[in-house]
Scaffold this motif. Sequence first.
Motif, PDB file in Angstrom:
ATOM      1  N   LEU A  17     -49.181  26.437 -10.284  1.00 27.76           N
ATOM      2  CA  LEU A  17     -49.793  27.762 -10.241  1.00 27.76           C
ATOM      3  C   LEU A  17     -49.805  28.414 -11.625  1.00 27.76           C
ATOM      4  O   LEU A  17     -50.734  29.139 -11.970  1.00 27.76           O
ATOM      5  CB  LEU A  17     -49.067  28.653  -9.236  1.00 27.76           C
ATOM      6  N   HIS A  18     -48.784  28.147 -12.411  1.00 26.08           N
ATOM      7  CA  HIS A  18     -48.728  28.677 -13.778  1.00 26.08           C
ATOM      8  C   HIS A  18     -49.891  28.124 -14.600  1.00 26.08           C
ATOM      9  O   HIS A  18     -50.548  28.865 -15.331  1.00 26.08           O
ATOM     10  CB  HIS A  18     -47.383  28.335 -14.421  1.00 26.08           C
ATOM     11  N   SER A  19     -50.152  26.828 -14.472  1.00 25.00           N
ATOM     12  CA  SER A  19     -51.254  26.232 -15.235  1.00 25.00           C
ATOM     13  C   SER A  19     -52.604  26.790 -14.777  1.00 25.00           C
ATOM     14  O   SER A  19     -53.487  27.047 -15.605  1.00 25.00           O
ATOM     15  CB  SER A  19     -51.232  24.715 -15.145  1.00 25.00           C
ATOM     16  N   ASP A  50     -47.733  36.090 -21.542  1.00 23.70           N
ATOM     17  CA  ASP A  50     -47.374  37.334 -20.856  1.00 23.70           C
ATOM     18  C   ASP A  50     -48.394  37.688 -19.784  1.00 23.70           C
ATOM     19  O   ASP A  50     -48.032  38.073 -18.668  1.00 23.70           O
ATOM     20  CB  ASP A  50     -47.251  38.488 -21.857  1.00 23.70           C
ATOM     21  N   GLU A  51     -49.668  37.557 -20.117  1.00 26.65           N
ATOM     22  CA  GLU A  51     -50.723  37.852 -19.145  1.00 26.65           C
ATOM     23  C   GLU A  51     -50.732  36.832 -18.012  1.00 26.65           C
ATOM     24  O   GLU A  51     -51.037  37.176 -16.869  1.00 26.65           O
ATOM     25  CB  GLU A  51     -52.090  37.886 -19.828  1.00 26.65           C
ATOM     26  N   THR A  52     -50.389  35.591 -18.314  1.00 31.07           N
ATOM     27  CA  THR A  52     -50.315  34.548 -17.293  1.00 31.07           C
ATOM     28  C   THR A  52     -49.262  34.902 -16.258  1.00 31.07           C
ATOM     29  O   THR A  52     -49.516  34.828 -15.048  1.00 31.07           O
ATOM     30  CB  THR A  52     -49.997  33.182 -17.934  1.00 31.07           C
ATOM     31  N   ILE A  53     -48.084  35.289 -16.707  1.00 30.18           N
ATOM     32  CA  ILE A  53     -47.002  35.663 -15.794  1.00 30.18           C
ATOM     33  C   ILE A  53     -47.404  36.893 -14.978  1.00 30.18           C
ATOM     34  O   ILE A  53     -47.208  36.936 -13.763  1.00 30.18           O
ATOM     35  CB  ILE A  53     -45.704  35.942 -16.577  1.00 30.18           C
ATOM     36  N   ARG A  54     -47.990  37.873 -15.634  1.00 31.81           N
ATOM     37  CA  ARG A  54     -48.430  39.078 -14.932  1.00 31.81           C
ATOM     38  C   ARG A  54     -49.479  38.721 -13.882  1.00 31.81           C
ATOM     39  O   ARG A  54     -49.471  39.260 -12.779  1.00 31.81           O
ATOM     40  CB  ARG A  54     -48.988  40.071 -15.945  1.00 31.81           C
ATOM     41  N   ASN A  55     -50.363  37.825 -14.217  1.00 32.20           N
ATOM     42  CA  ASN A  55     -51.427  37.393 -13.304  1.00 32.20           C
ATOM     43  C   ASN A  55     -50.864  36.672 -12.075  1.00 32.20           C
ATOM     44  O   ASN A  55     -51.389  36.811 -10.975  1.00 32.20           O
ATOM     45  CB  ASN A  55     -52.409  36.488 -14.057  1.00 32.20           C
ATOM     46  N   LEU A  56     -49.783  35.924 -12.256  1.00 30.57           N
ATOM     47  CA  LEU A  56     -49.195  35.176 -11.137  1.00 30.57           C
ATOM     48  C   LEU A  56     -48.744  36.092 -10.006  1.00 30.57           C
ATOM     49  O   LEU A  56     -48.809  35.729  -8.838  1.00 30.57           O
ATOM     50  CB  LEU A  56     -47.998  34.353 -11.615  1.00 30.57           C
ATOM     51  N   ASN A  58     -50.141  38.746  -9.069  1.00 33.52           N
ATOM     52  CA  ASN A  58     -51.298  39.352  -8.414  1.00 33.52           C
ATOM     53  C   ASN A  58     -51.936  38.407  -7.397  1.00 33.52           C
ATOM     54  O   ASN A  58     -52.801  38.820  -6.639  1.00 33.52           O
ATOM     55  CB  ASN A  58     -52.344  39.771  -9.440  1.00 33.52           C
ATOM     56  N   TYR A  59     -51.539  37.141  -7.406  1.00 33.03           N
ATOM     57  CA  TYR A  59     -52.078  36.174  -6.457  1.00 33.03           C
ATOM     58  C   TYR A  59     -51.541  36.449  -5.063  1.00 33.03           C
ATOM     59  O   TYR A  59     -50.419  36.900  -4.894  1.00 33.03           O
ATOM     60  CB  TYR A  59     -51.673  34.751  -6.839  1.00 33.03           C
ATOM     61  N   LYS A  60     -52.351  36.147  -4.060  1.00 33.77           N
ATOM     62  CA  LYS A  60     -51.907  36.172  -2.677  1.00 33.77           C
ATOM     63  C   LYS A  60     -51.755  34.716  -2.256  1.00 33.77           C
ATOM     64  O   LYS A  60     -52.682  33.926  -2.399  1.00 33.77           O
ATOM     65  CB  LYS A  60     -52.923  36.879  -1.787  1.00 33.77           C
ATOM     66  N   TYR A  61     -50.584  34.370  -1.773  1.00 34.73           N
ATOM     67  CA  TYR A  61     -50.279  32.986  -1.423  1.00 34.73           C
ATOM     68  C   TYR A  61     -50.487  32.781   0.067  1.00 34.73           C
ATOM     69  O   TYR A  61     -49.957  33.514   0.892  1.00 34.73           O
ATOM     70  CB  TYR A  61     -48.852  32.643  -1.814  1.00 34.73           C
TER      71      TYR A  61
END
Length: 65
Positions: A17-19, A50-56, A58-61
Amino acid sequence: MIKLNFNNLDEETQSYLHSLSKKDVESRYGKLLWEYAINHQLDYNKLVEDETIRNLYNYKYIFNI
């Protein structure tokens, strides 16, 4: 209903998910982040991370069990 956040997932899933998140951030905001990094003399890779972590978060799993 089961609610999970990013920290509840196994390491392999977190890496995957990080990638995906990193690719998403770079495709959406890459040019803006690059310009911001240049203008403020910041590390572009750090901004993307930093934006990648913040974006994670915001995902709905959704999982099929």
